[in-house]
Scaffold this motif. Structure first.
Motif, short mmCIF file in Angstrom:
data_model
loop_
_atom_site.label_atom_id
_atom_site.label_comp_id
_atom_site.label_asym_id
_atom_site.label_seq_id
_atom_site.Cartn_x
_atom_site.Cartn_y
_atom_site.Cartn_z
N MET A 234 16.06 2.74 -19.23
CA MET A 234 14.71 2.50 -18.76
C MET A 234 13.94 1.73 -19.84
O MET A 234 13.92 2.12 -20.99
CB MET A 234 14.05 3.84 -18.48
N THR A 235 13.32 0.66 -19.44
CA THR A 235 12.56 -0.14 -20.39
C THR A 235 11.08 0.16 -20.28
O THR A 235 10.47 0.66 -21.20
CB THR A 235 12.82 -1.63 -20.16
N LEU A 236 10.48 -0.16 -19.12
CA LEU A 236 9.05 0.04 -18.96
C LEU A 236 8.76 0.51 -17.54
O LEU A 236 9.16 -0.13 -16.57
CB LEU A 236 8.29 -1.26 -19.23
N ILE A 237 8.06 1.62 -17.43
CA ILE A 237 7.60 2.12 -16.14
C ILE A 237 6.17 1.62 -15.97
O ILE A 237 5.34 1.80 -16.87
CB ILE A 237 7.61 3.66 -16.08
N ILE A 238 5.89 0.97 -14.84
CA ILE A 238 4.56 0.46 -14.57
C ILE A 238 4.02 1.11 -13.31
O ILE A 238 4.64 1.03 -12.25
CB ILE A 238 4.57 -1.08 -14.40
N ASP A 239 2.88 1.75 -13.44
CA ASP A 239 2.21 2.37 -12.30
C ASP A 239 1.00 1.49 -11.99
O ASP A 239 0.04 1.47 -12.75
CB ASP A 239 1.77 3.79 -12.67
N SER A 240 1.07 0.73 -10.90
CA SER A 240 -0.05 -0.16 -10.58
C SER A 240 -0.70 0.26 -9.28
O SER A 240 -0.03 0.66 -8.32
CB SER A 240 0.40 -1.62 -10.54
N THR A 241 -2.04 0.17 -9.27
CA THR A 241 -2.85 0.56 -8.13
C THR A 241 -3.90 -0.50 -7.88
O THR A 241 -4.58 -0.94 -8.82
CB THR A 241 -3.57 1.91 -8.42
N ASP A 242 -4.06 -0.88 -6.63
CA ASP A 242 -5.11 -1.83 -6.25
C ASP A 242 -6.19 -1.08 -5.49
O ASP A 242 -6.07 -0.84 -4.29
CB ASP A 242 -4.54 -2.96 -5.39
N GLU A 243 -7.24 -0.69 -6.19
CA GLU A 243 -8.34 0.04 -5.55
C GLU A 243 -9.19 -0.86 -4.66
O GLU A 243 -9.98 -0.37 -3.86
CB GLU A 243 -9.22 0.71 -6.61
N THR A 244 -9.02 -2.18 -4.79
CA THR A 244 -9.81 -3.12 -4.00
C THR A 244 -9.16 -3.44 -2.66
O THR A 244 -9.82 -3.96 -1.76
CB THR A 244 -10.02 -4.46 -4.74
N ASN A 245 -7.87 -3.20 -2.55
CA ASN A 245 -7.08 -3.58 -1.36
C ASN A 245 -7.15 -5.08 -1.09
O ASN A 245 -7.02 -5.51 0.05
CB ASN A 245 -7.53 -2.80 -0.12
N GLU A 246 -7.33 -5.88 -2.14
CA GLU A 246 -7.42 -7.33 -2.00
C GLU A 246 -6.14 -8.05 -2.41
O GLU A 246 -5.93 -9.20 -2.04
CB GLU A 246 -8.58 -7.88 -2.83
N LEU A 247 -5.29 -7.38 -3.18
CA LEU A 247 -4.08 -8.03 -3.68
C LEU A 247 -2.93 -7.83 -2.70
O LEU A 247 -2.81 -6.79 -2.06
CB LEU A 247 -3.70 -7.48 -5.04
N THR A 248 -2.07 -8.83 -2.63
CA THR A 248 -0.88 -8.70 -1.80
C THR A 248 0.18 -7.94 -2.59
O THR A 248 0.10 -7.83 -3.83
CB THR A 248 -0.31 -10.09 -1.43
N GLU A 249 1.17 -7.45 -1.88
CA GLU A 249 2.28 -6.76 -2.54
C GLU A 249 2.97 -7.72 -3.51
O GLU A 249 3.37 -7.34 -4.61
CB GLU A 249 3.27 -6.26 -1.49
N GLN A 250 3.09 -8.99 -3.11
CA GLN A 250 3.72 -10.00 -3.96
C GLN A 250 2.93 -10.21 -5.26
O GLN A 250 3.52 -10.32 -6.34
CB GLN A 250 3.84 -11.33 -3.20
N GLN A 251 1.60 -10.25 -5.18
CA GLN A 251 0.77 -10.41 -6.38
C GLN A 251 0.93 -9.20 -7.30
O GLN A 251 1.04 -9.36 -8.52
CB GLN A 251 -0.69 -10.60 -5.99
N MET A 252 0.97 -8.01 -6.73
CA MET A 252 1.14 -6.80 -7.55
C MET A 252 2.51 -6.84 -8.26
O MET A 252 2.60 -6.54 -9.45
CB MET A 252 1.06 -5.55 -6.66
N LEU A 253 3.56 -7.22 -7.52
CA LEU A 253 4.90 -7.30 -8.12
C LEU A 253 4.95 -8.36 -9.21
O LEU A 253 5.61 -8.16 -10.24
CB LEU A 253 5.94 -7.60 -7.04
N GLU A 254 4.27 -9.47 -9.00
CA GLU A 254 4.26 -10.55 -10.01
C GLU A 254 3.62 -10.06 -11.32
O GLU A 254 4.13 -10.34 -12.41
CB GLU A 254 3.52 -11.77 -9.47
N ILE A 255 2.54 -9.32 -11.21
CA ILE A 255 1.89 -8.78 -12.42
C ILE A 255 2.82 -7.79 -13.11
O ILE A 255 2.94 -7.79 -14.34
CB ILE A 255 0.52 -8.14 -12.08
#
Length: 155
Positions: free
Chosen positions: A1-22
């Motif tokens: 395991m290298t890095l665990i990333i927990d990402s949340t979009d509270e705005t509901n404005e980002l696409t799944e693709q944008q979240m994955l890219e970040i």
């Protein structure tokens, strides 16, 4: 395991693709910085929410683009806990989606490039980089530009 990333979009404005890219950008930055067995959270918020956080935690009564809370910085009287089988929890990155959109337009680059810039900037803060002095700024800003350029998010 290298890095665990927990990402949340509270705005509901980002696409799944944008979240994955970040998440990919942060994983790339972690690889470049040789960060292993660690965890980070990224939360995308509104200007109102980041304004509230900025006021409460930084005594700055204005919205900002990104705020980082490093969990490895020990406060007065705190003791470092070391566990070998647990991931190193780096901290939280909070990004204002409206500010990112505004700044992308202002700087003339893509929204995803601005989100990537803000995410890498926040991530480097979690690793202890800062820009309080001219020398620190040069090191940090050069590093974040190199990471983004090598990843393919050039200005």
């Amino acid at each position: 395991m290298t890095l665990i990333i927990d990402s949340t979009d509270e705005t509901n404005e980002l696409t799944e693709q944008q979240m994955l890219e970040i998440e990919r950008i942060i994983s790339f930055a972690a690889q470049k910085q040789k960060v292993e067995n660690s965890e980070v959270s990224i939360t995308f918020v509104t200007n109102e929410k980041i304004h509230e956080i900025n006021r409460e935690y930084r005594d700055k009564d204005a919205p900002t683009d990104v705020i980082s809370f490093a969990l490895e910085e020990l406060g007065e009287g705190e003791t470092e806990l070391i566990a070998t089988d647990m991931p190193r929890i780096l901290g939280d990155i909070i990004i204002s989606v409206p500010k990112a959109k505004e700044q992308a337009e202002e700087y003339g680059h893509s929204f995803i490039r601005e989100l990537g810039f803000l995410a890498v900037h926040g991530f480097l803060h979690l690793l202890g980089y800062d820009h309080m002095t001219e020398a620190e700024e040069k090191v940090m800003f050069t590093l974040q530009k190199d990471i983004l350029d090598e990843y393919g998010l050039k200005r």
